[in-house]
Design a protein around this motif. Structure first.
Motif, PDB file in Angstrom:
ATOM      1  N   ARG A  35      20.753   6.270  -5.199  1.00 35.38           N
ATOM      2  CA  ARG A  35      21.481   7.252  -5.992  1.00 35.38           C
ATOM      3  C   ARG A  35      22.555   7.853  -5.097  1.00 35.38           C
ATOM      4  O   ARG A  35      22.295   8.156  -3.928  1.00 35.38           O
ATOM      5  CB  ARG A  35      20.501   8.351  -6.439  1.00 35.38           C
ATOM      6  N   VAL A  36      23.740   8.000  -5.631  1.00 34.95           N
ATOM      7  CA  VAL A  36      24.818   8.626  -4.877  1.00 34.95           C
ATOM      8  C   VAL A  36      25.515   9.623  -5.797  1.00 34.95           C
ATOM      9  O   VAL A  36      25.805   9.310  -6.955  1.00 34.95           O
ATOM     10  CB  VAL A  36      25.856   7.584  -4.386  1.00 34.95           C
ATOM     11  N   THR A  37      25.737  10.825  -5.313  1.00 37.64           N
ATOM     12  CA  THR A  37      26.583  11.745  -6.070  1.00 37.64           C
ATOM     13  C   THR A  37      27.748  12.166  -5.179  1.00 37.64           C
ATOM     14  O   THR A  37      27.598  12.338  -3.980  1.00 37.64           O
ATOM     15  CB  THR A  37      25.844  13.019  -6.534  1.00 37.64           C
ATOM     16  N   GLY A  39      30.592  15.065  -4.873  1.00 39.87           N
ATOM     17  CA  GLY A  39      31.006  16.380  -5.349  1.00 39.87           C
ATOM     18  C   GLY A  39      32.007  17.000  -4.394  1.00 39.87           C
ATOM     19  O   GLY A  39      32.637  16.306  -3.605  1.00 39.87           O
TER      20      GLY A  39
ATOM     21  N   ARG B   5      22.776  14.329   3.054  1.00 41.25           N
ATOM     22  CA  ARG B   5      23.929  15.054   2.534  1.00 41.25           C
ATOM     23  C   ARG B   5      25.047  14.920   3.565  1.00 41.25           C
ATOM     24  O   ARG B   5      24.826  15.171   4.751  1.00 41.25           O
ATOM     25  CB  ARG B   5      23.531  16.515   2.367  1.00 41.25           C
ATOM     26  N   LEU B  41      31.525  16.505  -0.849  1.00 39.02           N
ATOM     27  CA  LEU B  41      30.078  16.536  -0.678  1.00 39.02           C
ATOM     28  C   LEU B  41      29.532  15.230  -1.237  1.00 39.02           C
ATOM     29  O   LEU B  41      29.653  14.971  -2.434  1.00 39.02           O
ATOM     30  CB  LEU B  41      29.509  17.717  -1.464  1.00 39.02           C
ATOM     31  N   VAL B  42      28.969  14.415  -0.361  1.00 45.88           N
ATOM     32  CA  VAL B  42      28.403  13.143  -0.823  1.00 45.88           C
ATOM     33  C   VAL B  42      26.911  13.155  -0.520  1.00 45.88           C
ATOM     34  O   VAL B  42      26.514  13.406   0.623  1.00 45.88           O
ATOM     35  CB  VAL B  42      29.091  11.942  -0.126  1.00 45.88           C
ATOM     36  N   GLU B  43      26.105  12.934  -1.532  1.00 41.84           N
ATOM     37  CA  GLU B  43      24.655  12.901  -1.330  1.00 41.84           C
ATOM     38  C   GLU B  43      24.146  11.510  -1.677  1.00 41.84           C
ATOM     39  O   GLU B  43      24.520  10.943  -2.701  1.00 41.84           O
ATOM     40  CB  GLU B  43      23.981  13.994  -2.149  1.00 41.84           C
ATOM     41  N   ILE B  44      23.312  10.986  -0.792  1.00 36.23           N
ATOM     42  CA  ILE B  44      22.881   9.597  -0.920  1.00 36.23           C
ATOM     43  C   ILE B  44      21.371   9.513  -0.787  1.00 36.23           C
ATOM     44  O   ILE B  44      20.792  10.103   0.126  1.00 36.23           O
ATOM     45  CB  ILE B  44      23.529   8.722   0.184  1.00 36.23           C
TER      46      ILE B  44
END
Lengths: 74, 74
Positions: A35-37, A39, B5, B41-44
């Motif tokens: 999963r990648v978001t 923002g 993050r 902001l990239v969350e993986i």
């Protein structure tokens, strides 16, 4: 002087095409990205005692499509 | 499963026109904003034990113009 960090993410359940694109690219490169978001990160230095929540909700995030968290940086 | 993050900021000393624009807008609205930076902001979420630093440096940030920090989310 107060330093705040605003973490802004696409609202859960809404499309995050940029995150999806990054995820697919990472998978193509052999990474097991589940999963990648993608923002935004907004950091603000403020003088005095100001209403950060109002500032952020009114001028920084779009609450219709974004979730956010405010962290104070010490 | 590992969650990371990535906090990405425009490199210090380089122009941050978006941050400047937000700062001026906040000042126009009466907020004493001394400094504003706008980054990503990239969350993986990753499966297994993968080399996060390489992944981030190669595929997520542009080290010529961006600084970054990696935080593990527990």
């Amino acid at each position: 002087m107060k330093r705040v960090r605003v973490l802004i993410r696409p609202k859960k359940g809404l499309l995050d095409p940029q995150g999806r694109a990054v995820q697919e690219m990472l998978q193509d490169q052999g990474f097991k990205a589940k999963r990648v978001t993608v923002g935004k990160l907004v950091e603000i230095e403020l003088e005095g005692d100001q209403d950060v929540k109002t500032l952020v909700e009114r001028y920084i995030v779009n609450p219709l499509i974004e979730d956010y968290e405010i962290e104070e940086i010490v």
